[in-house]
Design an enzyme around this catalytic site. Structure first.
Site, PDB file in Angstrom:
ATOM      1  N   GLY A 114      -1.748   2.115  -4.832  1.00 10.36           N
ATOM      2  CA  GLY A 114      -1.006   1.173  -5.677  1.00 10.36           C
ATOM      3  C   GLY A 114       0.365   1.669  -6.108  1.00 10.36           C
ATOM      4  O   GLY A 114       0.907   1.222  -7.111  1.00 10.36           O
ATOM      5  N   SER A 115       0.976   2.577  -5.333  1.00  8.01           N
ATOM      6  CA  SER A 115       2.321   3.058  -5.718  1.00  8.01           C
ATOM      7  C   SER A 115       3.346   1.924  -5.626  1.00  8.01           C
ATOM      8  O   SER A 115       4.320   1.882  -6.372  1.00  8.01           O
ATOM      9  CB  SER A 115       2.736   4.234  -4.842  1.00  8.01           C
ATOM     10  OG  SER A 115       2.889   3.813  -3.498  1.00  8.01           O
ATOM     11  N   ASN A 116       3.117   0.974  -4.715  1.00 11.13           N
ATOM     12  CA  ASN A 116       4.028  -0.181  -4.631  1.00 11.13           C
ATOM     13  C   ASN A 116       3.769  -1.158  -5.772  1.00 11.13           C
ATOM     14  O   ASN A 116       4.703  -1.758  -6.305  1.00 11.13           O
ATOM     15  CB  ASN A 116       3.898  -0.842  -3.266  1.00 11.13           C
ATOM     16  CG  ASN A 116       4.519   0.023  -2.185  1.00 11.13           C
ATOM     17  OD1 ASN A 116       5.734   0.090  -2.058  1.00 11.13           O
ATOM     18  ND2 ASN A 116       3.686   0.728  -1.449  1.00 11.13           N
ATOM     19  N   MET A 156      -5.356  -4.007   2.775  1.00 12.52           N
ATOM     20  CA  MET A 156      -5.672  -3.543   4.129  1.00 12.52           C
ATOM     21  C   MET A 156      -6.580  -4.493   4.914  1.00 12.52           C
ATOM     22  O   MET A 156      -7.152  -4.100   5.929  1.00 12.52           O
ATOM     23  CB  MET A 156      -6.316  -2.152   4.073  1.00 12.52           C
ATOM     24  CG  MET A 156      -5.465  -1.116   3.387  1.00 12.52           C
ATOM     25  SD  MET A 156      -3.779  -1.057   4.061  1.00 12.52           S
ATOM     26  CE  MET A 156      -4.021   0.057   5.410  1.00 12.52           C
ATOM     27  N   ILE A 200      -7.151  -8.197   6.985  1.00  9.56           N
ATOM     28  CA  ILE A 200      -6.477  -9.332   7.627  1.00  9.56           C
ATOM     29  C   ILE A 200      -6.905 -10.624   6.919  1.00  9.56           C
ATOM     30  O   ILE A 200      -8.079 -10.827   6.635  1.00  9.56           O
ATOM     31  CB  ILE A 200      -6.846  -9.395   9.126  1.00  9.56           C
ATOM     32  CG1 ILE A 200      -6.279  -8.171   9.845  1.00  9.56           C
ATOM     33  CG2 ILE A 200      -6.329 -10.684   9.766  1.00  9.56           C
ATOM     34  CD1 ILE A 200      -6.763  -8.009  11.271  1.00  9.56           C
ATOM     35  N   ASN A 213       3.969  -9.753   2.551  1.00  6.04           N
ATOM     36  CA  ASN A 213       3.269  -8.493   2.815  1.00  6.04           C
ATOM     37  C   ASN A 213       4.275  -7.382   3.100  1.00  6.04           C
ATOM     38  O   ASN A 213       5.302  -7.602   3.741  1.00  6.04           O
ATOM     39  CB  ASN A 213       2.345  -8.676   4.029  1.00  6.04           C
ATOM     40  CG  ASN A 213       1.649  -7.370   4.427  1.00  6.04           C
ATOM     41  OD1 ASN A 213       0.997  -6.729   3.608  1.00  6.04           O
ATOM     42  ND2 ASN A 213       1.823  -6.973   5.684  1.00  6.04           N
ATOM     43  N   HIS A 238       4.999  -4.040   5.104  1.00  7.33           N
ATOM     44  CA  HIS A 238       4.489  -3.337   6.289  1.00  7.33           C
ATOM     45  C   HIS A 238       5.438  -2.182   6.606  1.00  7.33           C
ATOM     46  O   HIS A 238       6.660  -2.397   6.691  1.00  7.33           O
ATOM     47  CB  HIS A 238       4.386  -4.300   7.483  1.00  7.33           C
ATOM     48  CG  HIS A 238       3.769  -3.661   8.689  1.00  7.33           C
ATOM     49  ND1 HIS A 238       2.469  -3.214   8.714  1.00  7.33           N
ATOM     50  CD2 HIS A 238       4.293  -3.371   9.903  1.00  7.33           C
ATOM     51  CE1 HIS A 238       2.214  -2.670   9.891  1.00  7.33           C
ATOM     52  NE2 HIS A 238       3.309  -2.754  10.631  1.00  7.33           N
ATOM     53  N   ASP A 266       1.093  -8.995  10.623  1.00  5.00           N
ATOM     54  CA  ASP A 266       2.387  -8.297  10.441  1.00  5.00           C
ATOM     55  C   ASP A 266       3.505  -8.902  11.283  1.00  5.00           C
ATOM     56  O   ASP A 266       4.440  -8.192  11.687  1.00  5.00           O
ATOM     57  CB  ASP A 266       2.225  -6.798  10.786  1.00  5.00           C
ATOM     58  CG  ASP A 266       1.235  -6.128   9.838  1.00  5.00           C
ATOM     59  OD1 ASP A 266       0.543  -5.189  10.291  1.00  5.00           O
ATOM     60  OD2 ASP A 266       1.143  -6.549   8.674  1.00  5.00           O
ATOM     61  N   GLU A 276       9.999   1.916   0.573  1.00  5.81           N
ATOM     62  CA  GLU A 276       9.105   0.809   0.191  1.00  5.81           C
ATOM     63  C   GLU A 276       9.206   0.504  -1.301  1.00  5.81           C
ATOM     64  O   GLU A 276       9.279  -0.641  -1.716  1.00  5.81           O
ATOM     65  CB  GLU A 276       7.648   1.168   0.505  1.00  5.81           C
ATOM     66  CG  GLU A 276       7.310   1.204   1.970  1.00  5.81           C
ATOM     67  CD  GLU A 276       5.844   1.521   2.187  1.00  5.81           C
ATOM     68  OE1 GLU A 276       5.316   2.427   1.509  1.00  5.81           O
ATOM     69  OE2 GLU A 276       5.227   0.843   3.019  1.00  5.81           O
TER      70      GLU A 276
HETATM   71  C1  GRF Z   1       2.049   1.396   2.044  1.00  9.01           C
HETATM   72  O1  GRF Z   1       2.624   2.332   2.937  1.00  9.01           O
HETATM   73  C2  GRF Z   1       1.998   0.045   2.723  1.00  9.01           C
HETATM   74  O2  GRF Z   1       3.106  -0.201   3.554  1.00  9.01           O
HETATM   75  C3  GRF Z   1       0.756   0.176   3.552  1.00  9.01           C
HETATM   76  O3  GRF Z   1      -0.163   0.871   2.732  1.00  9.01           O
HETATM   77  C4  GRF Z   1       0.573   1.669   1.814  1.00  9.01           C
HETATM   78  C5  GRF Z   1       0.168   1.227   0.437  1.00  9.01           C
HETATM   79  O4  GRF Z   1       0.511   2.200  -0.460  1.00  9.01           O
HETATM   80  N1  GRF Z   1       0.236  -1.115   3.926  1.00  9.01           N
HETATM   81  P1  GRF Z   1       0.210   1.931  -2.023  1.00  9.01           P
HETATM   82  O5  GRF Z   1      -1.257   1.550  -2.132  1.00  9.01           O
HETATM   83  O6  GRF Z   1       1.117   0.808  -2.456  1.00  9.01           O
HETATM   84  O7  GRF Z   1       0.554   3.234  -2.662  1.00  9.01           O
END
Ligand code: GRF
Length: 224
Positions: free
Chosen positions: A13-15, A116, A118, A136, A138, A178, A207
């Site tokens: 969940g870093s994003n 993760m 589909i 999404n 990617h 994707d 990202e």
């Molecule tokens: C990211 O690299 C994203 O592109 C890929 O999985 C990773 C998710 O990282 N699909 P996080 O869970 O957001 O840290």
């Protein structure tokens, strides 16, 4: 009108954290009202709780496959579609049965941030008819390395000299994995001899900035 965001996660969940931090800094053009994780162990759930996200839900595939052998592909396919139907009910109605709930407001935007699984037309078609946009993240450039392990595959191709640049994209989600129309593409140079871990760090740094920028671009184009 305040636009609302549901974030789908499966891992660290870093994003999601980047989106949470942007919202806290008043740099997000919407409000994260819900996080749904496909994995009960996802650290992203802790991040959501720490940020007091109002709705934090789990929607795992495991229980749907319980008692069904891997070889039983037909039955697993049926269960996978049930998982998808329940997921889209969860997003649109706030519960997997799809019963109307006056206290639940469907989101304007879904951001898949490390989700993760589909998503089949059983999810995408009802989202479209409910005017819910889905994007999404990617970790590869358009047209290459669709699917899983994209970072490692791109890094290997770069080290082999098959590609001259790496990068990431945020794209509209369509049935083809994707391959939806890119919302934002960010490139980065391949560095010969660079270890995978360092390439991965540069990708994640890219990202974390791009996910906020792409979410804002998408929100700005939503007509509620
Ligand atoms: C990211 O690299 C994203 O592109 C890929 O999985 C990773 C998710 O990282 N699909 P996080 O869970 O957001 O840290």
């Amino acid at each position: 009108m305040i636009l609302t965001i549901t974030v789908l996660i499966s891992g660290s969940g870093s994003n999601l954290q980047s989106l949470i931090d942007a919202q806290a800094a008043n740099k997000l053009n919407g409000v994260i009202t819900q996080v749904i994780s496909s994995n009960s162990d996802a650290f992203g759930l802790t991040r959501a709780r720490n940020a007091n996200i109002p709705l934090i839900k789990l929607h795992e595939l495991k229980p749907y496959y319980k008692g069904i052998a891997k070889e039983n592909k037909q039955q697993r396919l049926l269960q996978r579609e049930l998982f998808n139907k329940d997921l889209v009910n969860l997003i649109i109605h706030g519960n997997i049965n799809g019963t109307p709930d006056a206290n639940y407001k469907k989101p304007n935007l879904i951001v898949c941030a490390g989700w993760m699984l589909i998503l089949s037309p059983l999810v995408l078609v009802p989202l479209e008819t409910n005017n819910i946009t889905i994007i999404n993240l990617h970790p590869a450039l358009p047209g290459a390395f669709e699917g899983t392990h994209a970072i490692e595959r791109a890094w290997k191709a770069g080290q082999n000299g098959d590609i001259s640049k790496g990068g990431i994209m945020i794209h509209k989600v369509i049935t083809e994995v994707d391959q939806g129309e890119p919302v934002l593409v960010k490139e980065l140079p391949i560095i010969k001899g660079e270890p995978l871990e360092e390439y991965e760090e540069r990708i994640h740094a890219l990202e974390h900035k791009a996910i906020v920028e792409a979410t804002n671009i998408t929100l700005n184009n939503i007509n509620p």
